[in-house]
Design a protein around this motif. Structure first.
Motif, PDB file in Angstrom:
ATOM      1  N   ALA A 325       0.831  -1.211   0.000  1.00 50.48           N
ATOM      2  CA  ALA A 325       0.000   0.000   0.000  1.00 50.48           C
ATOM      3  C   ALA A 325       0.860   1.254   0.000  1.00 50.48           C
ATOM      4  O   ALA A 325       0.566   2.228  -0.698  1.00 50.48           O
ATOM      5  N   ALA A 326       1.962   1.242   0.773  1.00 48.67           N
ATOM      6  CA  ALA A 326       2.860   2.393   0.799  1.00 48.67           C
ATOM      7  C   ALA A 326       3.564   2.569  -0.539  1.00 48.67           C
ATOM      8  O   ALA A 326       3.773   3.699  -1.003  1.00 48.67           O
ATOM      9  N   VAL A 327       3.929   1.456  -1.172  1.00 50.56           N
ATOM     10  CA  VAL A 327       4.571   1.539  -2.489  1.00 50.56           C
ATOM     11  C   VAL A 327       3.614   2.145  -3.509  1.00 50.56           C
ATOM     12  O   VAL A 327       3.998   3.028  -4.296  1.00 50.56           O
ATOM     13  N   VAL A 328       2.353   1.698  -3.502  1.00 52.65           N
ATOM     14  CA  VAL A 328       1.362   2.231  -4.436  1.00 52.65           C
ATOM     15  C   VAL A 328       1.134   3.724  -4.183  1.00 52.65           C
ATOM     16  O   VAL A 328       1.015   4.514  -5.116  1.00 52.65           O
ATOM     17  N   ALA A 329       1.076   4.110  -2.904  1.00 52.39           N
ATOM     18  CA  ALA A 329       0.883   5.524  -2.574  1.00 52.39           C
ATOM     19  C   ALA A 329       2.046   6.363  -3.086  1.00 52.39           C
ATOM     20  O   ALA A 329       1.848   7.455  -3.648  1.00 52.39           O
ATOM     21  N   ASP A 330       3.278   5.865  -2.894  1.00 49.07           N
ATOM     22  CA  ASP A 330       4.439   6.604  -3.391  1.00 49.07           C
ATOM     23  C   ASP A 330       4.478   6.632  -4.914  1.00 49.07           C
ATOM     24  O   ASP A 330       4.931   7.611  -5.513  1.00 49.07           O
ATOM     25  N   LEU A 331       4.035   5.551  -5.537  1.00 53.32           N
ATOM     26  CA  LEU A 331       3.937   5.536  -7.001  1.00 53.32           C
ATOM     27  C   LEU A 331       2.999   6.635  -7.480  1.00 53.32           C
ATOM     28  O   LEU A 331       3.320   7.370  -8.421  1.00 53.32           O
ATOM     29  N   GLY A 332       1.852   6.768  -6.826  1.00 47.82           N
ATOM     30  CA  GLY A 332       0.916   7.821  -7.195  1.00 47.82           C
ATOM     31  C   GLY A 332       1.515   9.208  -7.031  1.00 47.82           C
ATOM     32  O   GLY A 332       1.362  10.074  -7.896  1.00 47.82           O
ATOM     33  N   SER A 333       2.227   9.414  -5.917  1.00 49.16           N
ATOM     34  CA  SER A 333       2.889  10.705  -5.715  1.00 49.16           C
ATOM     35  C   SER A 333       3.924  10.956  -6.801  1.00 49.16           C
ATOM     36  O   SER A 333       4.047  12.073  -7.319  1.00 49.16           O
ATOM     37  N   GLY A 334       4.679   9.922  -7.130  1.00 45.78           N
ATOM     38  CA  GLY A 334       5.717  10.059  -8.143  1.00 45.78           C
ATOM     39  C   GLY A 334       5.167  10.311  -9.533  1.00 45.78           C
ATOM     40  O   GLY A 334       5.872  10.849 -10.395  1.00 45.78           O
ATOM     41  N   LEU A 335       3.920   9.922  -9.774  1.00 44.20           N
ATOM     42  CA  LEU A 335       3.280  10.197 -11.059  1.00 44.20           C
ATOM     43  C   LEU A 335       2.673  11.597 -11.112  1.00 44.20           C
ATOM     44  O   LEU A 335       2.799  12.309 -12.108  1.00 44.20           O
ATOM     45  N   ARG A 336       2.010  11.998 -10.019  1.00 45.40           N
ATOM     46  CA  ARG A 336       1.243  13.248 -10.051  1.00 45.40           C
ATOM     47  C   ARG A 336       2.108  14.488  -9.825  1.00 45.40           C
ATOM     48  O   ARG A 336       1.904  15.518 -10.479  1.00 45.40           O
ATOM     49  N   MET A 337       3.042  14.405  -8.876  1.00 38.67           N
ATOM     50  CA  MET A 337       3.799  15.614  -8.531  1.00 38.67           C
ATOM     51  C   MET A 337       4.596  16.173  -9.725  1.00 38.67           C
ATOM     52  O   MET A 337       4.572  17.384  -9.977  1.00 38.67           O
ATOM     53  N   PRO A 338       5.307  15.346 -10.500  1.00 36.49           N
ATOM     54  CA  PRO A 338       6.035  15.920 -11.651  1.00 36.49           C
ATOM     55  C   PRO A 338       5.106  16.415 -12.751  1.00 36.49           C
ATOM     56  O   PRO A 338       5.484  17.294 -13.526  1.00 36.49           O
ATOM     57  N   ALA A 339       3.895  15.852 -12.845  1.00 33.63           N
ATOM     58  CA  ALA A 339       3.003  16.164 -13.961  1.00 33.63           C
ATOM     59  C   ALA A 339       2.634  17.636 -14.012  1.00 33.63           C
ATOM     60  O   ALA A 339       2.382  18.183 -15.094  1.00 33.63           O
ATOM     61  N   VAL A 340       2.597  18.288 -12.854  1.00 31.64           N
ATOM     62  CA  VAL A 340       2.220  19.707 -12.795  1.00 31.64           C
ATOM     63  C   VAL A 340       3.120  20.537 -13.708  1.00 31.64           C
ATOM     64  O   VAL A 340       2.676  21.522 -14.317  1.00 31.64           O
ATOM     65  N   LEU A 341       4.386  20.146 -13.842  1.00 28.40           N
ATOM     66  CA  LEU A 341       5.326  20.883 -14.679  1.00 28.40           C
ATOM     67  C   LEU A 341       5.640  20.154 -15.984  1.00 28.40           C
ATOM     68  O   LEU A 341       5.884  20.791 -17.009  1.00 28.40           O
ATOM     69  N   LEU A 342       5.636  18.819 -15.961  1.00 27.09           N
ATOM     70  CA  LEU A 342       6.034  18.072 -17.154  1.00 27.09           C
ATOM     71  C   LEU A 342       5.010  18.167 -18.278  1.00 27.09           C
ATOM     72  O   LEU A 342       5.372  18.295 -19.455  1.00 27.09           O
ATOM     73  N   VAL A 343       3.722  18.073 -17.938  1.00 26.36           N
ATOM     74  CA  VAL A 343       2.691  18.133 -18.982  1.00 26.36           C
ATOM     75  C   VAL A 343       2.670  19.510 -19.645  1.00 26.36           C
ATOM     76  O   VAL A 343       2.766  19.610 -20.878  1.00 26.36           O
ATOM     77  N   PRO A 344       2.569  20.606 -18.872  1.00 27.07           N
ATOM     78  CA  PRO A 344       2.669  21.916 -19.533  1.00 27.07           C
ATOM     79  C   PRO A 344       4.012  22.126 -20.234  1.00 27.07           C
ATOM     80  O   PRO A 344       4.071  22.741 -21.301  1.00 27.07           O
ATOM     81  N   GLY A 345       5.085  21.614 -19.615  1.00 28.39           N
ATOM     82  CA  GLY A 345       6.403  21.785 -20.211  1.00 28.39           C
ATOM     83  C   GLY A 345       6.509  21.146 -21.579  1.00 28.39           C
ATOM     84  O   GLY A 345       7.161  21.683 -22.486  1.00 28.39           O
TER      85      GLY A 345
END
Length: 547
Positions: A325-345
């Motif tokens: 469960a902790a791994v999945v939660a960190d996976l979600g964080s690792g996907l969403r947090m960079p997206a704020v800049l990567l998708v617009p970038g």
């Protein structure tokens, strides 16, 4: 539950420290690349140095880098439970790694003539081959210093000290910049392949190698300050190195496969340069591909690598505990947090890519910068999937599973190599663009497969919040990109020349500023949670200001 906010703040602080170091290093790296590109151009002479100076990176990754990155953090994390805090284990692992590095460096340096012939097109003449080999003999000792830097840095990372590892490359860039300034002052005009002297070769290649040596040495003091003391320890039985060797073996295979694919890329791109040189035309060859890759890697290194490096230790600990469960939660964080800049970038670079290249490579002609920019845009289309794949691989490495990343690398290499072979059949002026698009497709295919394999291992990945964020960010960015494109066209119709440096700079600053405001504003209006976390503090401060 009360530890979660503290853990997030710690992760954010670690990411911020690394991001700051990466920003400084990348800015200096761009200065270095711009000076190098201005001094050599993007033609045949530039390709000879690109082949030689890329060899240490390729063989360091092949012989040491991938293995060390995959093995050290999980093994050191587990070693903390040993009676001595893991010191004996880490010293043994470092001793083995250093011995491997010394041996590998001697072998690849002696093999310099063969390696140049493997990575360069067979159509090069004797002058080009001779110059590349001379560069390679001086550059290949970098393999040892890159390995030393990674060894020291991963021990520091495992001890929760991330900053020095990300700041040290700035020193390498400073030394190399000094060497390039020396070269430019001594030889202000571009030098043809057959006119290079030993002094020129030593200035350019020698300062590049010196910079990597300084980068490694810079980590010694913070390592000692952390309390770690290295003592050579031989003998590797009884401390779990069997599992480490298994991970290392698969990682070695994955990196070897990747480098085999790069050989095809190098051959195709150096051939393109040769054909363009014969036709007396300019265009993107291996050097231009390398400069485009630098631009492509900036957002990845600044955002994804910084976050995932800080996240990796936590992922390894959760995997070691069996806490899916902790791994999945960190996976979600690792996907969403960079997206704020990567998708617009991604969208911003597609709209303003050639102007960004013109600004970054200020000492090149407009045509040279445009050639670099077109290849970079083709790569940028795959920026987000590249980040996904990087994160997915680290999740498997956290479980000490290097076999699955190898399978993903097979997909990357097969798709990219197929695209490279297609690129070899098109007009050489378009070769780099096709190679860049192949890189995008290969990373997307491997990332999608990686999600499937992760789901088999972890069960539900709870991707719905991430998908929702990506869709909203994508729509906001596309709308902002369309409006920015129209704005740039209006600026050009008003007399701004995007091919000149000042015109390109104006379009990047004005167009980029408009894009950021529009993209983040629209995403915030669409209730993208990560954008709200980024913007809400700013909005609150503005509201508190007296009118």
């Amino acid at each position: 539950m009360t530890d979660a906010p503290s853990g997030e703040r710690s992760l954010a602080r670690s990411s911020a420290l690394m991001a700051a170091g990466t920003v400084v290093s990348r800015v200096l790296g761009f200065g270095r690349a711009a000076l190098l590109s201005g001094a050599l151009g993007i033609g045949l002479a530039a390709d000879t140095f690109q082949v030689a100076n890329t060899l240490p990176n390729q063989f360091y990754l092949l012989l040491a880098g991938g293995v060390l990155n995959a093995v050290l953090v999980p093994q050191i994390t587990k070693a903390a439970s040993h009676d001595d805090g893991g010191h004996a284990f880490v010293n043994r692992l470092l001793t083995l790694s250093l011995a491997l590095l010394v041996g590998a460096t001697v072998v690849v340096t002696l093999a310099a003539p063969l390696l140049v012939r493997i990575f360069a097109t067979r159509e090069w003449n004797s002058d080009a081959l001779g110059l590349a080999v001379a560069f390679a003999f001086i550059c290949l000792p970098q393999v040892f210093f890159y390995g030393l830097y990674t060894l020291f840095g991963q021990v520091l990372n495992a001890r929760g000290q991330f900053a020095a590892y990300m700041w040290a490359p700035a020193l390498a860039n400073l030394v190399a910049i000094g060497g390039l300034l020396w070269f430019k002052l001594a030889h202000p005009e571009r030098v043809e392949v057959g006119d290079w002297t030993p002094g020129m070769i030593w200035i350019l290649a020698g300062t590049a190698t010196l910079g990597v040596a300084v980068q490694a040495a810079a980590l010694w003091l913070p390592l000692r300050a952390s309390g770690f003391r290295y003592r050579p320890v031989w003998g590797f039985r009884g401390v779990g190195l069997r599992s480490a060797s298994t991970v290392a073996g698969w990682t070695f295979a994955a990196v070897a496969l990747s480098q085999a694919g790069y050989i095809v890329t190098s051959q195709v791109m150096t051939r393109a340069t040769h054909l363009l040189d014969v036709r007396d035309e300019g265009g993107a060859g291996l050097a231009a591909y390398g400069y485009a890759f630098l631009l492509f890697m900036l957002p990845h290194s600044l955002i994804t690598v910084s976050l995932v490096t800080a996240l990796f230790t936590r992922l390894s600990q959760a995997a070691h505990r069996g806490d899916s469960a902790a791994v999945v939660a960190d996976l979600g964080s690792g996907l969403r947090m960079p997206a704020v800049l990567l998708v617009p970038g991604t969208v911003a670079m597609v709209v303003l890519g050639t102007q960004v290249a013109r600004v970054a490579f200020f000492d090149n002609t407009p045509d040279e910068s445009a050639a670099i920019g077109r290849v970079m845009v083709a790569m940028m289309l795959g920026l987000v999937p590249f980040g996904w794949l990087y994160l997915i691989q680290r999740v498997f490495y956290a479980y000490e599973d290097a076999r699955t990343p190898f399978r993903l690398q097979v997909v990357v290499t097969v798709v990219a190599t197929a695209a490279n072979l297609v690129a070899a059949t098109v007009d050489p002026i378009h070769t780099g663009i096709v190679v860049g698009l192949g890189q995008t497709l290969s990373n997307l295919a491997a990332a999608l497969l990686g999600f499937v394999l992760l789901r088999r291992r972890l069960g539900s990945l709870r991707l719905h919040p991430s998908i929702r964020s990506y869709v909203r960010l994508g729509l906001a960015s596309l709308a902002a990109g369309a409006l920015t494109w129209l704005g740039v066209r209006l600026m050009e119709s008003a007399g701004i020349d995007g091919r000149s440096w000042t015109g390109a700079f104006t379009e990047v600053v004005v167009g980029g500023g408009v894009f950021v405001v529009l993209a983040l504003g629209l995403a915030h209006a669409m209730r993208v949670q990560e954008v709200a976390l980024l913007l809400d503090p700013v909005v609150r401060r503005l509201r508190r200001r007296p009118s």
